[in-house]
Design an enzyme around this catalytic site. Sequence first.
Site, PDB file in Angstrom:
ATOM      1  N   SER A  54       0.837  -1.197   0.000  1.00 39.11           N
ATOM      2  CA  SER A  54       0.000   0.000   0.000  1.00 39.11           C
ATOM      3  C   SER A  54       0.869   1.243   0.000  1.00 39.11           C
ATOM      4  O   SER A  54       1.963   1.250   0.574  1.00 39.11           O
ATOM      5  CB  SER A  54      -0.891   0.021   1.241  1.00 39.11           C
ATOM      6  OG  SER A  54      -1.588   1.249   1.336  1.00 39.11           O
ATOM      7  N   TYR A  67      -2.887   0.321   9.927  1.00 37.14           N
ATOM      8  CA  TYR A  67      -2.941  -0.273   8.595  1.00 37.14           C
ATOM      9  C   TYR A  67      -1.598  -0.097   7.883  1.00 37.14           C
ATOM     10  O   TYR A  67      -1.051  -1.043   7.314  1.00 37.14           O
ATOM     11  CB  TYR A  67      -4.066   0.365   7.781  1.00 37.14           C
ATOM     12  CG  TYR A  67      -4.045   0.003   6.313  1.00 37.14           C
ATOM     13  CD1 TYR A  67      -4.464  -1.257   5.886  1.00 37.14           C
ATOM     14  CD2 TYR A  67      -3.591   0.907   5.363  1.00 37.14           C
ATOM     15  CE1 TYR A  67      -4.432  -1.598   4.543  1.00 37.14           C
ATOM     16  CE2 TYR A  67      -3.559   0.577   4.015  1.00 37.14           C
ATOM     17  CZ  TYR A  67      -3.978  -0.673   3.615  1.00 37.14           C
ATOM     18  OH  TYR A  67      -3.943  -1.013   2.284  1.00 37.14           O
TER      19      TYR A  67
END
Length: 161
Positions: A54, A67
Amino acid sequence: MVANAGVGTSAPLGEATEEMIDSVFDTNVKGTIFTFQQALPLLSANASVVLTGSTATTRPGQGLEIYAASKAAVRSLARGWALSSRAHGFRGNVVSPGGTRTPGLLKLVTAERLKQAEDAVPLGLLAEPEEIAAVTTFLASDASSYLNGAELFADGGYAQV
């Protein structure tokens, strides 16, 4: 093999719960590890392993620090596994997508928030799922045969500048 495990829960600074942290790390990190371990004996010679990272690893959004940390762990796994790749006959890389116009995102985010997200990308738009799939397909193909331990950002420049 593509390990595309991902869940992200937002929590204001100082308000992350143990349950939230466990959920994010169980899915994103443990899910990736166990998927890889199960696939390892099944990989053919010169196999390609692609992990999904990500842009949050380099540009974590407010509330998404947990995250981002989980996806940084995935990136680290790819680097570590690359060191064992010769002995096991595979190569491993990471594709790190930016914001992508998936049905799930479009259901969760308001039109105003989508516009803000697009404005943050140097290209001025979010990715289409097919664009992320193309980068993943490249990493899985023989065309990327000399890439190992690399991370490709498919993010319109978002995490690059």
